[in-house]
Design a protein around this motif. Structure first.
Motif, PDB file in Angstrom:
ATOM      1  N   ILE A  75       0.855  -1.182   0.000  1.00 18.95           N
ATOM      2  CA  ILE A  75       0.000   0.000   0.000  1.00 18.95           C
ATOM      3  C   ILE A  75       0.890   1.229   0.000  1.00 18.95           C
ATOM      4  O   ILE A  75       1.766   1.371   0.847  1.00 18.95           O
ATOM      5  N   ALA A  76       0.660   2.124  -0.933  1.00 20.32           N
ATOM      6  CA  ALA A  76       1.428   3.369  -1.028  1.00 20.32           C
ATOM      7  C   ALA A  76       0.439   4.514  -1.128  1.00 20.32           C
ATOM      8  O   ALA A  76      -0.166   4.737  -2.182  1.00 20.32           O
ATOM      9  N   ARG A  77       0.249   5.203  -0.022  1.00 16.38           N
ATOM     10  CA  ARG A  77      -0.692   6.310   0.019  1.00 16.38           C
ATOM     11  C   ARG A  77       0.050   7.641   0.017  1.00 16.38           C
ATOM     12  O   ARG A  77       1.193   7.721   0.435  1.00 16.38           O
ATOM     13  N   THR A  78      -0.652   8.645  -0.438  1.00 17.93           N
ATOM     14  CA  THR A  78      -0.168  10.024  -0.359  1.00 17.93           C
ATOM     15  C   THR A  78      -1.141  10.791   0.509  1.00 17.93           C
ATOM     16  O   THR A  78      -2.359  10.672   0.337  1.00 17.93           O
ATOM     17  N   ILE A  79      -0.605  11.566   1.462  1.00 17.34           N
ATOM     18  CA  ILE A  79      -1.471  12.376   2.313  1.00 17.34           C
ATOM     19  C   ILE A  79      -1.218  13.840   1.991  1.00 17.34           C
ATOM     20  O   ILE A  79      -0.096  14.245   1.659  1.00 17.34           O
ATOM     21  N   ALA A  80      -2.261  14.628   2.076  1.00 14.45           N
ATOM     22  CA  ALA A  80      -2.169  16.046   1.723  1.00 14.45           C
ATOM     23  C   ALA A  80      -3.217  16.813   2.500  1.00 14.45           C
ATOM     24  O   ALA A  80      -4.132  16.231   3.108  1.00 14.45           O
ATOM     25  N   LEU A  81      -3.063  18.127   2.487  1.00 11.91           N
ATOM     26  CA  LEU A  81      -4.032  19.033   3.102  1.00 11.91           C
ATOM     27  C   LEU A  81      -4.506  20.008   2.037  1.00 11.91           C
ATOM     28  O   LEU A  81      -3.741  20.417   1.162  1.00 11.91           O
ATOM     29  N   ALA A  82      -5.774  20.386   2.139  1.00 12.22           N
ATOM     30  CA  ALA A  82      -6.340  21.357   1.211  1.00 12.22           C
ATOM     31  C   ALA A  82      -7.212  22.325   1.986  1.00 12.22           C
ATOM     32  O   ALA A  82      -7.721  22.005   3.074  1.00 12.22           O
ATOM     33  N   ASP A  83      -7.357  23.515   1.435  1.00 14.24           N
ATOM     34  CA  ASP A  83      -8.193  24.548   2.050  1.00 14.24           C
ATOM     35  C   ASP A  83      -9.464  24.645   1.220  1.00 14.24           C
ATOM     36  O   ASP A  83      -9.426  24.997   0.036  1.00 14.24           O
ATOM     37  N   ALA A  84     -10.600  24.338   1.863  1.00 12.00           N
ATOM     38  CA  ALA A  84     -11.866  24.378   1.138  1.00 12.00           C
ATOM     39  C   ALA A  84     -12.300  25.798   0.820  1.00 12.00           C
ATOM     40  O   ALA A  84     -13.135  25.992  -0.064  1.00 12.00           O
ATOM     41  N   ARG A  85     -11.737  26.778   1.523  1.00 13.46           N
ATOM     42  CA  ARG A  85     -12.176  28.146   1.303  1.00 13.46           C
ATOM     43  C   ARG A  85     -11.710  28.707  -0.036  1.00 13.46           C
ATOM     44  O   ARG A  85     -12.418  29.453  -0.687  1.00 13.46           O
ATOM     45  N   ASN A  86     -10.508  28.335  -0.453  1.00 13.26           N
ATOM     46  CA  ASN A  86     -10.022  28.821  -1.744  1.00 13.26           C
ATOM     47  C   ASN A  86      -9.707  27.686  -2.727  1.00 13.26           C
ATOM     48  O   ASN A  86      -9.201  27.927  -3.820  1.00 13.26           O
ATOM     49  N   GLY A  87      -9.997  26.426  -2.324  1.00  9.91           N
ATOM     50  CA  GLY A  87      -9.798  25.307  -3.235  1.00  9.91           C
ATOM     51  C   GLY A  87      -8.345  25.093  -3.621  1.00  9.91           C
ATOM     52  O   GLY A  87      -8.049  24.791  -4.784  1.00  9.91           O
ATOM     53  N   ARG A  88      -7.435  25.190  -2.652  1.00 12.05           N
ATOM     54  CA  ARG A  88      -6.011  25.093  -2.957  1.00 12.05           C
ATOM     55  C   ARG A  88      -5.363  24.067  -2.034  1.00 12.05           C
ATOM     56  O   ARG A  88      -5.722  23.937  -0.870  1.00 12.05           O
TER      57      ARG A  88
ATOM     58  N   LEU B 119      -7.269  23.143  -6.890  1.00  8.45           N
ATOM     59  CA  LEU B 119      -8.112  21.968  -7.050  1.00  8.45           C
ATOM     60  C   LEU B 119      -9.193  22.216  -8.091  1.00  8.45           C
ATOM     61  O   LEU B 119      -9.610  23.361  -8.310  1.00  8.45           O
ATOM     62  N   PRO B 120      -9.673  21.130  -8.736  1.00  7.14           N
ATOM     63  CA  PRO B 120     -10.796  21.284  -9.673  1.00  7.14           C
ATOM     64  C   PRO B 120     -12.022  21.847  -8.958  1.00  7.14           C
ATOM     65  O   PRO B 120     -12.205  21.680  -7.749  1.00  7.14           O
ATOM     66  N   ALA B 121     -12.867  22.509  -9.738  1.00  8.01           N
ATOM     67  CA  ALA B 121     -14.028  23.182  -9.151  1.00  8.01           C
ATOM     68  C   ALA B 121     -14.965  22.189  -8.481  1.00  8.01           C
ATOM     69  O   ALA B 121     -15.535  22.481  -7.417  1.00  8.01           O
ATOM     70  N   ASP B 122     -15.154  21.003  -9.075  1.00  6.72           N
ATOM     71  CA  ASP B 122     -16.080  20.043  -8.474  1.00  6.72           C
ATOM     72  C   ASP B 122     -15.550  19.519  -7.144  1.00  6.72           C
ATOM     73  O   ASP B 122     -16.322  19.318  -6.198  1.00  6.72           O
ATOM     74  N   ILE B 123     -14.228  19.324  -7.051  1.00  9.95           N
ATOM     75  CA  ILE B 123     -13.653  18.873  -5.777  1.00  9.95           C
ATOM     76  C   ILE B 123     -13.761  19.982  -4.737  1.00  9.95           C
ATOM     77  O   ILE B 123     -14.053  19.721  -3.560  1.00  9.95           O
ATOM     78  N   THR B 124     -13.544  21.224  -5.142  1.00 12.82           N
ATOM     79  CA  THR B 124     -13.679  22.339  -4.207  1.00 12.82           C
ATOM     80  C   THR B 124     -15.099  22.407  -3.654  1.00 12.82           C
ATOM     81  O   THR B 124     -15.296  22.636  -2.446  1.00 12.82           O
ATOM     82  N   ARG B 125     -16.092  22.213  -4.506  1.00 15.17           N
ATOM     83  CA  ARG B 125     -17.479  22.231  -4.021  1.00 15.17           C
ATOM     84  C   ARG B 125     -17.722  21.094  -3.033  1.00 15.17           C
ATOM     85  O   ARG B 125     -18.406  21.293  -2.013  1.00 15.17           O
TER      86      ARG B 125
ATOM     87  N   PHE C  72     -15.514  19.764  -1.076  1.00 12.02           N
ATOM     88  CA  PHE C  72     -14.835  20.106   0.167  1.00 12.02           C
ATOM     89  C   PHE C  72     -15.662  21.107   0.969  1.00 12.02           C
ATOM     90  O   PHE C  72     -15.769  21.010   2.201  1.00 12.02           O
ATOM     91  N   ARG C  73     -16.264  22.071   0.293  1.00  7.09           N
ATOM     92  CA  ARG C  73     -17.070  23.060   1.014  1.00  7.09           C
ATOM     93  C   ARG C  73     -18.310  22.420   1.618  1.00  7.09           C
ATOM     94  O   ARG C  73     -18.739  22.797   2.719  1.00  7.09           O
ATOM     95  N   ASP C  74     -18.883  21.452   0.906  1.00 12.04           N
ATOM     96  CA  ASP C  74     -20.012  20.719   1.483  1.00 12.04           C
ATOM     97  C   ASP C  74     -19.580  19.963   2.734  1.00 12.04           C
ATOM     98  O   ASP C  74     -20.327  19.910   3.731  1.00 12.04           O
ATOM     99  N   LEU C  75     -18.377  19.375   2.683  1.00 11.54           N
ATOM    100  CA  LEU C  75     -17.877  18.682   3.865  1.00 11.54           C
ATOM    101  C   LEU C  75     -17.727  19.636   5.047  1.00 11.54           C
ATOM    102  O   LEU C  75     -18.096  19.307   6.181  1.00 11.54           O
ATOM    103  N   VAL C  76     -17.173  20.801   4.770  1.00  9.43           N
ATOM    104  CA  VAL C  76     -16.957  21.768   5.853  1.00  9.43           C
ATOM    105  C   VAL C  76     -18.290  22.223   6.442  1.00  9.43           C
ATOM    106  O   VAL C  76     -18.437  22.403   7.654  1.00  9.43           O
ATOM    107  N   ARG C  77     -19.298  22.402   5.559  1.00  6.60           N
ATOM    108  CA  ARG C  77     -20.604  22.831   6.079  1.00  6.60           C
ATOM    109  C   ARG C  77     -21.242  21.748   6.949  1.00  6.60           C
ATOM    110  O   ARG C  77     -21.945  22.041   7.915  1.00  6.60           O
ATOM    111  N   LYS C  78     -20.983  20.484   6.602  1.00  7.37           N
ATOM    112  CA  LYS C  78     -21.536  19.397   7.400  1.00  7.37           C
ATOM    113  C   LYS C  78     -20.848  19.288   8.760  1.00  7.37           C
ATOM    114  O   LYS C  78     -21.412  18.718   9.702  1.00  7.37           O
ATOM    115  N   ALA C  79     -19.613  19.770   8.821  1.00  2.00           N
ATOM    116  CA  ALA C  79     -18.894  19.678  10.098  1.00  2.00           C
ATOM    117  C   ALA C  79     -19.382  20.802  10.996  1.00  2.00           C
ATOM    118  O   ALA C  79     -18.753  21.869  11.109  1.00  2.00           O
ATOM    119  N   ASP C  80     -20.566  20.633  11.618  1.00  2.00           N
ATOM    120  CA  ASP C  80     -21.200  21.712  12.384  1.00  2.00           C
ATOM    121  C   ASP C  80     -20.648  21.845  13.785  1.00  2.00           C
ATOM    122  O   ASP C  80     -21.080  22.707  14.542  1.00  2.00           O
TER     123      ASP C  80
END
Length: 782
Positions: free
Chosen positions: A540-553, A577-583, A585-593
């Motif tokens: 198993i070879a995974r890559t981990i990363a962080l992204a900011d849902a506010r600006n999609g970067r 990030l692509p626009a669909d992935i950014t959307r 991510f923002r949905d995920l952030v909104r769900k994290a109430d």
């Protein structure tokens, strides 16, 4: 002027003119009467007489009567020979029947069977025949020749004019005037272009192979429209000869030295077997020619049997192949379904594992930020720090040495603790005043001290980075803990993030400064790379990363880290990030109430109690970190060189850990909507960091929000690598299937070869009847 009616009269062609001339010479008066027959009309004239249609008076059957009217030129031996041959062949249905002979009559005659449709030559004037009709007529001629050869008679002048067609279109041989017995040695002349080359020799001995050659020429004529070797050039050469001997010699040279005829091979309906039979009949060397008519018939019958057996052979060969291909197709479909199901199952398992890893990563980073925030909160509410900030501000920051020393000691103590715990250190600590000017930094950097950073998100907390010269009016310091947007450090030029907390005035009415700590984004992932990227499994070879849902970067990514180490330019647009992935991510952030760094407490402490409302909430679930308690407890844990705050100087309220816990759910809380329960996944993630790496940029990826920071943890693995076990299975299954197909095909091919060989042996050609047979071997003895 020519009369138009006359000019419109059709003009006869040369053939029509020749027929008209012959008819004009014919007499309408019969040369005589024949007892028992009534003459009806003239059928035609020849060199020695004429042929008349007559009706037998007793039966009414029509017959043909041949009168020999030109007695001066008549060869009585020739007449006797023809009558003799017809009499001996009377039993054959493929030879014209002889009914009566009048030798003593004047003129002499003989009565023979009347064949209604005339000569084959008349039919061939309209052009070649279809292959099926030509072959049917040739079979009838061959049966007549076989009957003649069996009776010891050679025709020696087979041509279209000597073949008559009855009402059913069946052929009848006639005109045996040049016929010879098999034991005769008297030469016999045939007709040019139908005559075998050796027949043209003056001392030629009659041979059954002459009739075989003539049959081949006749069949060739029926298929092509002319006999072999007949063309304008050869006809001119023959016409130029003045004597019969010269013409015969010229004809022989034409046949022996011209290219073998081949037009029949291009005729529709002529297969290779039939063409080969014709070629063997037209062999110029007698020894290589088929020996007699019966051998030609046997070859045609063999061809017919082979053609009849061909569908069975084809079916016998194709049926196993069809079965094999059907099994192969069905097995391929089943294999594809199996592989698709295996891929789906493996993808589902991999994504489930990635989701768990993403949640673990998000929760771990969340706790890391909690710890760092608690430490900053505990330090920011220290009365000594507030006093030192107020004093430095009162001196317009000319006297800040004591504040700097106090903060340096605090940072060293925090770093010592984190080293002992084997946790990542901060990149820098700094303090900015209420106007955004940096007044202290560790490590020290003269390029940043006393510069204004009010445009930074860690100062105003508005979720945006303003231009340095474009800060809008009314921008002030944060009033609650905040995790900033990722920014490029002016000191290190790396992407980093800051955790900042406000420092309140001693009376709790205003923010007098901001205490912040920064870390490079990749350092947040460092301690999780080994545990999450590999999970202890070398496959198993995974890559981990962080992204900011506010600006999609992308904030942290191995490619970003590698480019920085190489000194490459770090253009943030390369990691958008692509626009669909950014959307998503923002949905995920909104769900994290429920969030980590967005507390429900009031921003400023109350004037009455001097502490924020959050400080009056008690939480026994959270525990104060040892490092934070060292800065909040009596003088033995206070930073060196500073007075220990006495209990009465410490502000009422809980510790810094308790203040943070009021804004964050307990670790064990798994209620619906908790950030630790929210995640998303996809099997077609396109990583922008790998868009220019020349690899298959399709990933299995899971995403989990990190509290309410606006960040998203990404755990991804390459699609092809994750499905490599299925790819390996597909490869070896395909290899085994191909091997099985080859083996089965070889077995079927070998079996078909044995069957075909057995069929060829069963339908094989008798050796004595085809090659190397001598004419005398098959020539019957008279």
């Amino acid at each position: 002027m020519m009369n138009p009616d006359i000019s419109a009269t059709p003009i006869q062609d040369s053939a029509s003119q020749a027929r008209s001339a012959r008819r004009s010479r014919q007499s309408d008066e019969p040369p005589g009467s024949v007892p028992g027959y009534h003459l009806l009309g003239l059928l035609g004239e020849g060199s020695f007489g004429s042929v008349w249609l007559a009706r037998e008076l007793t039966t009414g059957i029509q017959v043909a009567i041949k009168f020999y009217t030109r007695r001066g030129d008549l060869d009585w031996a020739l007449l006797a020979r023809e009558v003799e041959k017809l009499a001996r062949l009377d039993a054959s249905r493929h030879i014209v029947r002889l009914d009566a002979v009048g030798w003593s009559h004047e003129p002499p005659y003989y009565v023979m069977e009347y064949v209604e449709n005339g000569a084959l030559a008349d039919r061939l004037r309209d052009g070649p025949l279809p292959a099926a009709d030509a072959l049917r007529i040739a079979r009838g001629i061959l049966r007549g020749l076989a009957d003649a050869h069996a009776a010891g008679i050679l025709h020696c002048d087979l041509k279209p004019a000597n073949v008559l067609l009855d009402a059913a279109g069946e052929p009848r041989l006639c005109d045996f005037g040049q016929a010879r017995r098999a034991d005769e040695s008297t030469p016999a002349l045939g007709t040019l272009f139908y005559m075998a080359p050796e027949q043209a020799l003056p001392d030629a001995v009659p041979d059954a192979r002459w009739d075989v050659y003539a049959l081949g020429a006749l069949l060739y004529h029926m298929l092509v429209g002319h006999p072999p070797y007949r063309n304008d050039q050869n006809q001119r050469a023959l016409s130029a000869c003045s004597t019969v001997a010269e013409r015969l010699q010229t004809y022989r040279e034409i046949v022996l030295h011209s290219p073998p005829p081949s037009e029949h091979r291009r005729v529709a309906g002529v297969d290779r077997g039939l063409a080969d039979i014709i070629d063997r009949c037209l062999e110029r060397t007698p020894e290589r020619r088929l020996p007699n008519a019966q051998s030609v018939l046997r070859l045609l019958e063999l061809r017919d049997r082979r053609r009849a057996a061909r569908p069975l052979l084809v079916f016998g060969g194709l049926a196993p192949l069809i079965v094999l291909l059907s099994v192969f197709v069905l097995a391929s479909q089943a294999l594809q379904n199996l592989i698709r199901k295996a891929e789906a199952n493996l993808t589902e398992r991999a994504l489930e594992s990635d989701v768990v890893s993403a949640k673990i990563l998000a929760r771990s980073i969340e706790r890391e930020l909690q710890d760092r925030t608690r430490e900053l909160l505990e330090i920011a509410r220290n009365d000594d720090l507030r006093r030192l900030v107020m004093a430095a501000e009162g001196s317009r920051w000319r006297r800040r040495e004591e504040l700097q020393q106090w903060l340096d000691r605090v940072k060293r103590a925090i770093d010592t603790y984190r080293r002992c715990e084997q946790r990542a250190l901060d990149t820098s600590w700094f303090l900015v005043d209420r106007n955004g000017f940096q007044r202290w930094r560790n490590p020290f950097d003269p390029d940043t001290i006393d510069h204004c950073y009010a445009f930074r998100d860690y100062f105003h907390g508005r979720g945006v980075e303003y231009p340095q010269d474009g800060i809008p009016p009314g921008v002030g310091p944060i009033r609650r803990p905040h995790v900033s947007l990722a920014f490029q450090s002016q000191a290190t030029e790396q992407f980093m993030v800051a955790v900042s907390v406000p420092i309140w005035s001693p009376d709790g009415h205003e923010v007098i400064g901001i205490l912040a700590r920064t870390t490079h984004l990749d350092r947040l992932l460092t301690e999780y790379k080994d545990s999450i990227s590999g999970q202890g499994d070398p496959h198993i070879a995974r890559t981990i990363a962080l992204a900011d849902a506010r600006n999609g970067r992308l904030l942290a990514h191995p490619v970003i880290d590698a480019r920085f180490r190489r000194g490459d330019s770090l253009d943030p647009r390369l990691f958008q990030l692509p626009a669909d992935i950014t959307r998503r991510f923002r949905d995920l952030v909104r769900k994290a109430d429920d969030g980590l760094l967005q507390p429900c407490a009031s921003a400023a402490p109350s004037a009455a109690g001097g502490a924020t409302p959050a400080e009056h909430r008690q939480s026994s679930a959270d525990q104060e970190s040892p490092a934070a308690s060292r800065h909040a407890e009596p003088s033995d844990r206070a930073p060196p060189g500073t007075a220990s705050p006495s209990p009465e100087k410490r502000r009422p309220g809980p510790s810094g850990a308790e203040a943070v816990s009021a804004a964050q759910p307990a670790d064990g809380d798994s209620s619906s909507g908790s950030p630790s329960d929210v995640a998303d996944r996809t099997d077609a993630y396109r990583d922008p960091a790998y868009s220019d790496h020349g690899i298959e940029n399709r990933w299995l990826a899971a995403f989990a929000p990190i509290g309410r920071t606006g960040w998203v943890a990404i755990v991804q693995e390459r699609h092809d690598a994750a499905l490599r076990p299925v790819s390996d299975m597909r490869q070896w299954l395909s290899q085994y299937a191909l091997l099985a197909l080859v083996v089965c095909g070889g077995l079927i091919g070998g079996l078909w070869f044995l069957v075909l060989r057995a069929v060829r042996t069963h339908y094989g050609e008798p050796a004595a009847a085809t090659v190397g047979a001598t004419p005398s071997a098959d020539r019957p003895v008279d």
